[in-house]
Design a protein around this motif. Structure first.
Motif, PDB file in Angstrom:
ATOM      1  N   PRO A 146       6.530   5.866  -1.979  1.00  0.00           N
ATOM      2  CA  PRO A 146       5.320   5.098  -2.213  1.00  0.00           C
ATOM      3  C   PRO A 146       4.232   5.291  -1.554  1.00  0.00           C
ATOM      4  CG  PRO A 146       7.241   3.881  -2.604  1.00  0.00           C
ATOM      5  CD  PRO A 146       7.530   5.079  -1.535  1.00  0.00           C
ATOM      6  N   PRO A 147       3.063   4.893  -1.892  1.00  0.00           N
ATOM      7  CA  PRO A 147       1.955   5.154  -1.107  1.00  0.00           C
ATOM      8  C   PRO A 147       2.035   4.072   0.156  1.00  0.00           C
ATOM      9  CG  PRO A 147       1.021   5.106  -3.180  1.00  0.00           C
ATOM     10  CD  PRO A 147       2.625   4.981  -3.339  1.00  0.00           C
ATOM     11  N   ALA A 148       1.351   4.506   1.246  1.00  0.00           N
ATOM     12  CA  ALA A 148       1.303   3.450   2.398  1.00  0.00           C
ATOM     13  C   ALA A 148       0.763   1.983   2.171  1.00  0.00           C
ATOM     14  CB  ALA A 148       0.633   3.947   3.526  1.00  0.00           C
ATOM     15  N   ARG A 149      -0.038   2.040   1.224  1.00  0.00           N
ATOM     16  CA  ARG A 149      -0.647   0.697   0.764  1.00  0.00           C
ATOM     17  C   ARG A 149       0.452   0.127   0.231  1.00  0.00           C
ATOM     18  NH1 ARG A 149      -6.714   2.652  -1.256  1.00  0.00           N
ATOM     19  NH2 ARG A 149      -7.431   3.397   0.945  1.00  0.00           N
ATOM     20  N   GLU A 150       0.956   0.605  -0.908  1.00  0.00           N
ATOM     21  CA  GLU A 150       2.161  -0.175  -1.326  1.00  0.00           C
ATOM     22  C   GLU A 150       3.217  -0.709  -0.804  1.00  0.00           C
ATOM     23  OE1 GLU A 150       3.636   1.704  -4.823  1.00  0.00           O
ATOM     24  OE2 GLU A 150       1.656   2.283  -5.773  1.00  0.00           O
ATOM     25  N   LEU A 151       3.647   0.342   0.329  1.00  0.00           N
ATOM     26  CA  LEU A 151       4.639  -0.141   1.211  1.00  0.00           C
ATOM     27  C   LEU A 151       4.356  -1.510   2.024  1.00  0.00           C
ATOM     28  CD1 LEU A 151       6.015   3.152   2.451  1.00  0.00           C
ATOM     29  CD2 LEU A 151       7.204   1.490   1.097  1.00  0.00           C
ATOM     30  N   ALA A 152       2.810  -1.197   2.668  1.00  0.00           N
ATOM     31  CA  ALA A 152       2.253  -2.337   3.397  1.00  0.00           C
ATOM     32  C   ALA A 152       2.389  -3.702   2.699  1.00  0.00           C
ATOM     33  CB  ALA A 152       0.958  -1.983   4.101  1.00  0.00           C
ATOM     34  N   ALA A 153       1.933  -3.575   1.556  1.00  0.00           N
ATOM     35  CA  ALA A 153       1.841  -4.847   0.652  1.00  0.00           C
ATOM     36  C   ALA A 153       3.056  -5.448   0.416  1.00  0.00           C
ATOM     37  CB  ALA A 153       0.910  -4.446  -0.661  1.00  0.00           C
ATOM     38  N   ALA A 154       4.081  -4.602   0.076  1.00  0.00           N
ATOM     39  CA  ALA A 154       5.502  -5.227  -0.214  1.00  0.00           C
ATOM     40  C   ALA A 154       6.034  -5.726   1.030  1.00  0.00           C
ATOM     41  CB  ALA A 154       6.569  -3.922  -0.564  1.00  0.00           C
ATOM     42  N   LEU A 155       5.652  -5.293   2.170  1.00  0.00           N
ATOM     43  CA  LEU A 155       6.134  -5.551   3.622  1.00  0.00           C
ATOM     44  C   LEU A 155       5.181  -6.852   4.174  1.00  0.00           C
ATOM     45  CD1 LEU A 155       7.324  -2.291   5.068  1.00  0.00           C
ATOM     46  CD2 LEU A 155       8.810  -3.931   4.209  1.00  0.00           C
ATOM     47  N   GLY A 156       4.094  -6.964   3.555  1.00  0.00           N
ATOM     48  CA  GLY A 156       3.149  -7.777   4.033  1.00  0.00           C
ATOM     49  C   GLY A 156       2.751  -7.725   5.553  1.00  0.00           C
ATOM     50  N   ILE A 157       2.332  -6.461   5.620  1.00  0.00           N
ATOM     51  CA  ILE A 157       1.936  -5.993   7.056  1.00  0.00           C
ATOM     52  C   ILE A 157       0.941  -5.092   6.635  1.00  0.00           C
ATOM     53  CG2 ILE A 157       4.128  -6.103   8.250  1.00  0.00           C
ATOM     54  CD1 ILE A 157       4.515  -2.947   7.882  1.00  0.00           C
ATOM     55  N   ASN A 158      -0.042  -4.720   7.901  1.00  0.00           N
ATOM     56  CA  ASN A 158      -1.175  -3.834   7.625  1.00  0.00           C
ATOM     57  C   ASN A 158      -0.646  -2.457   7.375  1.00  0.00           C
ATOM     58  OD1 ASN A 158      -3.431  -1.970   8.926  1.00  0.00           O
ATOM     59  ND2 ASN A 158      -4.190  -3.777   9.355  1.00  0.00           N
ATOM     60  N   ALA A 159      -1.544  -1.669   6.422  1.00  0.00           N
ATOM     61  CA  ALA A 159      -1.311  -0.378   6.145  1.00  0.00           C
ATOM     62  C   ALA A 159      -1.287   0.518   7.233  1.00  0.00           C
ATOM     63  CB  ALA A 159      -2.334   0.154   5.219  1.00  0.00           C
ATOM     64  N   ASN A 160      -2.055   0.187   8.201  1.00  0.00           N
ATOM     65  CA  ASN A 160      -2.104   1.221   9.506  1.00  0.00           C
ATOM     66  C   ASN A 160      -0.832   1.370  10.201  1.00  0.00           C
ATOM     67  OD1 ASN A 160      -4.750   2.396   9.141  1.00  0.00           O
ATOM     68  ND2 ASN A 160      -5.467   0.428   9.997  1.00  0.00           N
ATOM     69  N   THR A 161      -0.188   0.038   9.903  1.00  0.00           N
ATOM     70  CA  THR A 161       1.249   0.139  10.749  1.00  0.00           C
ATOM     71  C   THR A 161       2.178   0.929   9.896  1.00  0.00           C
ATOM     72  OG1 THR A 161       0.980  -2.305  11.142  1.00  0.00           O
ATOM     73  CG2 THR A 161       3.240  -1.324  11.488  1.00  0.00           C
ATOM     74  N   VAL A 162       1.982   1.061   8.654  1.00  0.00           N
ATOM     75  CA  VAL A 162       3.056   1.898   7.955  1.00  0.00           C
ATOM     76  C   VAL A 162       2.353   3.295   8.100  1.00  0.00           C
ATOM     77  CG1 VAL A 162       3.442   2.533   5.403  1.00  0.00           C
ATOM     78  CG2 VAL A 162       3.385   0.103   6.333  1.00  0.00           C
ATOM     79  N   LEU A 163       1.433   3.509   8.160  1.00  0.00           N
ATOM     80  CA  LEU A 163       0.738   5.012   8.308  1.00  0.00           C
ATOM     81  C   LEU A 163       1.256   5.449   9.785  1.00  0.00           C
ATOM     82  CD1 LEU A 163      -2.710   4.695   7.059  1.00  0.00           C
ATOM     83  CD2 LEU A 163      -0.924   6.135   6.102  1.00  0.00           C
ATOM     84  N   ARG A 164       1.181   4.673  10.629  1.00  0.00           N
ATOM     85  CA  ARG A 164       1.794   5.007  11.984  1.00  0.00           C
ATOM     86  C   ARG A 164       3.273   5.448  12.025  1.00  0.00           C
ATOM     87  NH1 ARG A 164       1.465   1.694  17.810  1.00  0.00           N
ATOM     88  NH2 ARG A 164       2.533   3.415  19.153  1.00  0.00           N
TER      89      ARG A 164
END
Length: 115
Positions: free
Chosen positions: A37-55
């Motif tokens: 899934p796109p990083a933004r979707e993962l970040a939203a699902a986890l409740g964290i910043n998208a930059n954290t997922v991208l890293r």
């Protein structure tokens, strides 16, 4: 993809995300060529910043587990690096053992005792 983070885990969030994705790939939840899934979707699902997922995703790309494809997003590499998966499981085991008061040397002894 069902990822969970442990707020009591002392590791940085990006390492937890990377570990969860490594496990999902290692356990067959994602197969080579599958798109994440796109990083933004993962970040939203986890409740964290998208930059954290991208890293986390960049770290996994650097390890050879993921591939970034222009126009196709992030996919699991055709041949994910097995060593990276084993290393993550070993780290997870060390963390779990520490919660029970066992150290690295204790785990080595336990592994030597296994058939």
């Amino acid at each position: 993809m069902l990822l969970t983070l442990d707020l009591n885990d002392p590791r940085p969030l990006h390492e937890q995300v990377a570990g969860a994705i490594r496990r999902a790939v290692g356990e067959g939840g994602y197969r080579p060529g599958d798109r994440l899934p796109p990083a933004r979707e993962l970040a939203a699902a986890l409740g964290i910043n998208a930059n954290t997922v991208l890293r986390a995703l960049r770290d996994l790309r650097d390890e050879g587990i993921l591939e970034f494809r222009r126009g196709r997003g992030v996919t699991v590499a055709e041949r994910p690096a097995g060593r990276a998966l084993i290393e993550q499981r070993a780290r997870d085991l060390l963390d779990e053992a520490a919660r029970y008061g066992y150290g690295r040397d204790d785990l080595i002894d336990i592994l030597k005792e296994l058939p």
